[in-house]
Scaffold this motif. Structure first.
Motif, PDB file in Angstrom:
ATOM      1  N   GLN A  91      -6.939   5.536 -12.826  1.00 52.15           N
ATOM      2  CA  GLN A  91      -7.515   6.335 -11.743  1.00 52.15           C
ATOM      3  C   GLN A  91      -8.326   5.417 -10.826  1.00 52.15           C
ATOM      4  N   SER A  92      -7.940   5.383  -9.579  1.00 55.07           N
ATOM      5  CA  SER A  92      -8.616   4.494  -8.631  1.00 55.07           C
ATOM      6  C   SER A  92      -8.402   5.002  -7.215  1.00 55.07           C
ATOM      7  N   ASN A  93      -9.376   4.743  -6.362  1.00 57.10           N
ATOM      8  CA  ASN A  93      -9.269   5.111  -4.950  1.00 57.10           C
ATOM      9  C   ASN A  93      -8.638   4.006  -4.110  1.00 57.10           C
ATOM     10  N   SER A  94      -8.190   2.946  -4.776  1.00 60.08           N
ATOM     11  CA  SER A  94      -7.591   1.823  -4.053  1.00 60.08           C
ATOM     12  C   SER A  94      -6.338   2.267  -3.311  1.00 60.08           C
ATOM     13  N   LYS A  95      -6.152   1.754  -2.111  1.00 59.36           N
ATOM     14  CA  LYS A  95      -4.969   2.068  -1.311  1.00 59.36           C
ATOM     15  C   LYS A  95      -3.773   1.216  -1.715  1.00 59.36           C
ATOM     16  N   ASN A  96      -4.038   0.186  -2.524  1.00 57.18           N
ATOM     17  CA  ASN A  96      -2.952  -0.663  -3.007  1.00 57.18           C
ATOM     18  C   ASN A  96      -2.169   0.044  -4.104  1.00 57.18           C
ATOM     19  N   VAL A  97      -0.863  -0.142  -4.105  1.00 59.17           N
ATOM     20  CA  VAL A  97      -0.032   0.475  -5.144  1.00 59.17           C
ATOM     21  C   VAL A  97      -0.337  -0.158  -6.497  1.00 59.17           C
ATOM     22  N   PHE A  98      -0.369  -1.473  -6.556  1.00 59.85           N
ATOM     23  CA  PHE A  98      -0.576  -2.189  -7.816  1.00 59.85           C
ATOM     24  C   PHE A  98      -2.001  -2.732  -7.878  1.00 59.85           C
ATOM     25  N   ILE A  99      -2.673  -2.453  -8.973  1.00 65.28           N
ATOM     26  CA  ILE A  99      -4.077  -2.843  -9.122  1.00 65.28           C
ATOM     27  C   ILE A  99      -4.302  -3.436 -10.500  1.00 65.28           C
TER      28      ILE A  99
ATOM     29  N   LYS B  94       0.841  -1.202   0.000  1.00 67.38           N
ATOM     30  CA  LYS B  94       0.000   0.000   0.000  1.00 67.38           C
ATOM     31  C   LYS B  94       0.878   1.254   0.000  1.00 67.38           C
ATOM     32  N   PHE B  95       0.269   2.369  -0.378  1.00 68.06           N
ATOM     33  CA  PHE B  95       1.011   3.629  -0.414  1.00 68.06           C
ATOM     34  C   PHE B  95       1.505   4.002   0.983  1.00 68.06           C
ATOM     35  N   SER B  96       0.766   3.582   1.998  1.00 72.29           N
ATOM     36  CA  SER B  96       1.163   3.891   3.376  1.00 72.29           C
ATOM     37  C   SER B  96       2.426   3.137   3.789  1.00 72.29           C
TER      38      SER B  96
ATOM     39  N   LEU C 106      12.323   4.270   2.833  1.00 65.23           N
ATOM     40  CA  LEU C 106      12.110   2.941   3.396  1.00 65.23           C
ATOM     41  C   LEU C 106      10.774   2.372   2.929  1.00 65.23           C
ATOM     42  N   ILE C 107      10.730   1.052   2.867  1.00 65.53           N
ATOM     43  CA  ILE C 107       9.473   0.323   2.689  1.00 65.53           C
ATOM     44  C   ILE C 107       9.246  -0.455   3.979  1.00 65.53           C
ATOM     45  N   VAL C 108       8.196  -0.121   4.689  1.00 60.28           N
ATOM     46  CA  VAL C 108       7.894  -0.766   5.967  1.00 60.28           C
ATOM     47  C   VAL C 108       6.563  -1.497   5.823  1.00 60.28           C
ATOM     48  N   LEU C 109       6.605  -2.802   6.022  1.00 59.05           N
ATOM     49  CA  LEU C 109       5.373  -3.590   5.852  1.00 59.05           C
ATOM     50  C   LEU C 109       5.383  -4.814   6.739  1.00 59.05           C
ATOM     51  N   GLU C 110       4.198  -5.337   6.955  1.00 60.19           N
ATOM     52  CA  GLU C 110       4.046  -6.599   7.669  1.00 60.19           C
ATOM     53  C   GLU C 110       3.918  -7.708   6.634  1.00 60.19           C
ATOM     54  N   GLN C 111       4.819  -8.658   6.680  1.00 60.63           N
ATOM     55  CA  GLN C 111       4.785  -9.735   5.705  1.00 60.63           C
ATOM     56  C   GLN C 111       3.493 -10.530   5.824  1.00 60.63           C
TER      57      GLN C 111
END
Length: 413
Positions: free
Chosen positions: A301-309, A257-259, A267-272
């Motif tokens: 154009q999308s409101n998705s929070k995911n980077v890749f859609i 996600k963009f967050s 940095l890329i911070v994520l929970e695996q």
């Protein structure tokens, strides 16, 4: 009523939903075209409101071979009914219906099986996919116990051996059952501890040949993917770099996600997704630029929070299968010899780990990058590093032939 739509509002409600989810104009035209058949049917029947029951009757009507003129019209009418039912129920629209394979737990001990699966999920935080693997094994095992007319409390070693033999002693079946038996004994459900019995047998494992690409081959794959400047090509290149440069699994690429992107700290911070472990990886310049390029020049154009859609309405979340196909396509087009090697994102993850090991980077660092909690997992993951074994090997001294020909010796003829 809330579960009905007036006949004169059908077109408006349908268009609002389709346009709101960014479907193409042609898609909207096709479905509003199918709507006229539904309206005609309702007027002939004297129906002023559409409901799921009306939709079901209409679907039966168009299914009649004497009525169904064109397959495309028939499919369009069924799709229309599905859309209208989703609008009434206020639920997301599923593009496809996939038959989900069920793995039932049978017999009197069903509650015990279910408690164990919940135990795996809650205590060890196993992913849904991993729990499902255990469910598949337990489903077959419960069926075996049912056929033997046995409860879990009365299980014996012969029953376990019989089940493992029927499963060809596959590794995942062996360890899943071993873990389940340990749980039963520790919780007092069975009186006999079968752990020693499991130590006496070994699961059948195929020889695992490490599947990885050299840094030169990975660079060639990346350059090939970078040349494809379509919207999906730009997306696929960014996903490829996340796998090849950072070693992300396809599940983590899909959930990114963009967050998760900390541009200020790079940095890329994520929970695996698989291990539920929080990791922090450097946001490399090439990776960051590829993501920016995708957002600016490729992403719909999308409101998705995911980077890749998905690049098809309603622009939802990608599947791991889609990511695997995209990266495999890049490998196949690159001209790299992929004979006897995997071509998906996992092979690139493996390639990164192998390159780090060959570069003299220690296992603890590699484990941290891959998100492994223990270096033992990384060692199994990497397999055998042949080149380093050769460097560590000792020269075999030349032995005089008289040693082998001496009287009374082992090789004496």
């Amino acid at each position: 009523m809330m579960n009905e739509i007036p006949i004169n509002e059908l077109e408006v409600r349908l268009k609002e939903r389709l346009q709101g989810e960014s479907y193409s104009k042609q898609y909207v035209v096709n479905h509003t075209g199918s709507l006229k058949y539904l309206v005609t049917y309702m007027e002939c029947k004297g129906l002023q409101f559409y409901s799921p029951m009306v939709g079901e009757l209409f679907a039966d009507y168009v299914s009649n071979p004497q009525i169904r003129a064109k397959p495309t019209r028939y499919a369009g009418c069924l799709s229309l009914v599905k859309w209208l039912d989703d609008i009434i129920e206020n639920r997301p629209h599923l593009m496809r219906w996939r038959q989900v394979k069920k793995h039932p737990l049978v017999g009197e001990s069903r509650d015990i099986y279910e408690q164990y699966l919940n135990y795996l999920h809650d205590k060890y935080r196993l992913s849904e996919e991993t729990v499902k693997q255990h469910l598949m094994v337990l489903s077959r095992f419960s069926e075996k116990m049912r056929l033997l007319n046995k409860s879990i409390e009365n299980i014996c070693w012969d029953d376990i051996v019989s089940f493992l033999s029927e499963s060809n002693q596959k590794r995942h079946v062996f360890y899943a059952l071993k873990r389940f038996m340990s749980y039963l004994y520790e919780n007092g459900i069975i009186k006999e501890d079968f752990l020693d019995f499991f130590h006496d047998i070994k699961p059948i494992e195929k020889e695992k040949v490490p599947s990885y690409y050299t840094p030169e081959e990975v660079l060639k794959i990346e350059k090939t993917a970078m040349k494809i400047r379509t919207s999906t090509g730009i997306r696929n290149f960014a996903m490829l770099l996340l796998a090849s440069r950072l070693g992300l699994r396809s599940s983590d690429i899909r959930k990114l996600k963009f967050s998760n992107l900390d541009w200020d700290s790079n940095l890329i911070v994520l929970e695996q997704y698989k291990t539920k472990r929080l990791i922090s990886l450097p946001l490399l310049d090439d990776v960051g630029n590829a993501i920016i390029d995708y957002v600016k020049n490729g992403r719909p154009q999308s409101n998705s929070k995911n980077v890749f859609i998905l690049h098809k309405a309603p622009y939802g979340e990608l599947s791991t299968e889609c990511i695997n196909i995209a990266i495999r396509g890049a490998v196949l087009k690159s001209g790299v010899d992929y004979t006897y090697r995997h071509q998906g994102p996992h092979s690139l993850r493996h390639s990164l780990a192998t390159a780090m090991l060959n570069g003299g980077i220690g296992l603890p660092v590699i484990s941290e990058v891959l998100g492994h909690e223990e270096t033992q997992s990384t060692m199994y993951y990497l397999g055998v590093n042949v080149s380093q074994l050769i460097e560590c090997s000792l020269n075999v001294p030349i032995i005089d032939s008289a040693f082998y020909e001496q009287k009374g010796g082992r090789f004496y003829d």
